[in-house]
Design a protein around this motif. Structure first.
Motif, PDB file in Angstrom:
ATOM      1  N   ALA A 135      45.291  23.179  23.147  1.00 13.03           N
ATOM      2  CA  ALA A 135      43.858  22.915  23.252  1.00 13.03           C
ATOM      3  C   ALA A 135      43.293  22.286  21.988  1.00 13.03           C
ATOM      4  CB  ALA A 135      43.118  24.205  23.574  1.00 13.03           C
ATOM      5  N   VAL A 136      43.585  22.864  20.825  1.00 13.24           N
ATOM      6  CA  VAL A 136      42.974  22.368  19.585  1.00 13.24           C
ATOM      7  C   VAL A 136      43.586  21.045  19.133  1.00 13.24           C
ATOM      8  CG1 VAL A 136      42.261  24.628  18.780  1.00 13.24           C
ATOM      9  CG2 VAL A 136      44.514  23.770  18.142  1.00 13.24           C
ATOM     10  N   ALA A 137      44.773  20.712  19.642  1.00 16.30           N
ATOM     11  CA  ALA A 137      45.406  19.444  19.276  1.00 16.30           C
ATOM     12  C   ALA A 137      45.059  18.338  20.275  1.00 16.30           C
ATOM     13  CB  ALA A 137      46.925  19.617  19.203  1.00 16.30           C
ATOM     14  N   ALA A 138      44.130  18.622  21.189  1.00 13.73           N
ATOM     15  CA  ALA A 138      43.788  17.665  22.238  1.00 13.73           C
ATOM     16  C   ALA A 138      43.188  16.373  21.691  1.00 13.73           C
ATOM     17  CB  ALA A 138      42.811  18.307  23.224  1.00 13.73           C
ATOM     18  N   ASP A 139      42.482  16.488  20.552  1.00 14.97           N
ATOM     19  CA  ASP A 139      41.856  15.291  19.976  1.00 14.97           C
ATOM     20  C   ASP A 139      42.801  14.528  19.054  1.00 14.97           C
ATOM     21  OD1 ASP A 139      41.984  17.090  17.929  1.00 14.97           O
ATOM     22  OD2 ASP A 139      39.835  17.144  17.499  1.00 14.97           O
ATOM     23  N   GLY A 140      44.059  14.956  19.003  1.00 10.22           N
ATOM     24  CA  GLY A 140      45.052  14.246  18.206  1.00 10.22           C
ATOM     25  C   GLY A 140      45.082  14.656  16.749  1.00 10.22           C
ATOM     26  N   VAL A 141      44.193  15.566  16.365  1.00  7.82           N
ATOM     27  CA  VAL A 141      44.119  16.008  14.974  1.00  7.82           C
ATOM     28  C   VAL A 141      44.097  17.527  14.921  1.00  7.82           C
ATOM     29  CG1 VAL A 141      42.771  15.978  12.846  1.00  7.82           C
ATOM     30  CG2 VAL A 141      42.825  13.955  14.311  1.00  7.82           C
ATOM     31  N   LEU A 142      44.964  18.095  14.110  1.00  8.87           N
ATOM     32  CA  LEU A 142      44.955  19.538  13.915  1.00  8.87           C
ATOM     33  C   LEU A 142      44.341  19.813  12.552  1.00  8.87           C
ATOM     34  CD1 LEU A 142      45.745  22.210  15.235  1.00  8.87           C
ATOM     35  CD2 LEU A 142      47.920  22.093  14.039  1.00  8.87           C
ATOM     36  N   HIS A 143      43.076  20.219  12.566  1.00 11.44           N
ATOM     37  CA  HIS A 143      42.340  20.468  11.328  1.00 11.44           C
ATOM     38  C   HIS A 143      42.935  21.684  10.611  1.00 11.44           C
ATOM     39  CE1 HIS A 143      38.895  21.505   8.747  1.00 11.44           C
ATOM     40  NE2 HIS A 143      38.519  20.252   8.899  1.00 11.44           N
TER      41      HIS A 143
END
Length: 260
Positions: A135-143
């Motif tokens: 879910a959190v990596a859906a935007d291509g970036v893992l903050h």
């Protein structure tokens, strides 16, 4: 059912001959049906609790970097469909997601609740963590803040921090396997991630690697997970996990053949 009736009947027969046999068989059937009902009820409670906790924690994770992106919202909505949630379940999942985004959300309490519901079964805990990473990596970036929260979640669930690294590596492998998915990765990066997926070091022997691979495949078999309470709607994700484990094993085997 038949076995329970026979056992109950034999016990009854020992005390009351044929009439006792009939009564004992009936009691045996009744007790078996009651046990089945309790088991079905427990699995239903586990599946409902799984979904609610998944989306509540997901809401908190998506807010960890200060903003919930459109990609993360779309991922949550995609999971509503992927998990085949009905209208009532979707409403509950959306409410849980919103609850997780609230400033006063108690992440530890929610994780403790899921621990109780799941009975602390490692396979279910790992699947729970896998959904969060996706879910959190859906935007291509893992903050970094998201990674830190993932580590916090893993620790609270009693999972090693390496589980987060393993799942992140698995996700990178899945993306590279799709046309146009993610950035191009070198063979060395793919190999390093493959070792992380199997949870072994590059210095591990072939025997150790095969043992780790077989263990992971056994632990993550979709049928075995379903028997432990994993919702049937999440079977596809469980199957993806086994494919990535198998792919990682193939990457390592091919690299070692070339190096031989």
């Amino acid at each position: 059912m038949l076995f329970a009736m026979i056992i109950g009947g034999l016990i009854g027969y020992a005390f009351g001959r044929f009439p006792g046999f009939i009564i004992g068989a009936a009691i045996g059937a009744f007790l078996l049906n009651r046990a089945k009902s309790r088991l079905v009820g427990r699995l239903q409670d586990l599946q409902n609790g799984f979904a609610e906790s998944v989306f509540a924690v997901m809401g908190a994770l998506c807010k960890a970097d200060g903003v919930v992106t459109r990609d993360e919202i779309e991922m949550a909505e995609t999971l509503f469909a992927r998990f085949r949630l009905n209208e009532a379940q979707r409403a509950a999942a959306k409410a849980a997601f919103q609850r997780g985004k609230e400033p006063g959300f108690d992440l530890d309490a929610e994780l403790d609740r899921f621990l109780r519901i799941s009975g602390g079964q490692p396979a279910l805990l790992q699947m729970f963590l896998q959904v969060q990473v996706s879910a959190v990596a859906a935007d291509g970036v893992l903050h970094p803040a998201e990674h830190e929260m993932l580590v916090r979640i893993a620790r609270r669930l009693g999972l090693p921090e390496s589980q987060v690294d393993q799942l992140e590596a698995m996700l990178r492998g899945a993306r590279s396997g799709h046309a146009g998915g993610g950035q191009a990765r070198t063979s060395d990066q793919q190999l390093a991630d493959a070792y992380k997926v199997l949870g072994v070091s590059a210095s591990a022997t072939d025997t150790e690697i095969k043992r780790a691979y077989r263990k992971l495949m056994s632990e993550n078999h979709p049928d075995k997970l379903a028997g432990k309470g994993l919702p049937e709607s999440m079977r596809e994700m469980a199957e993806e996990r086994t494919r990535e484990i198998s792919n990682a094993y193939d990457v390592i085997k091919d690299a070692r053949k070339r190096a031989a």
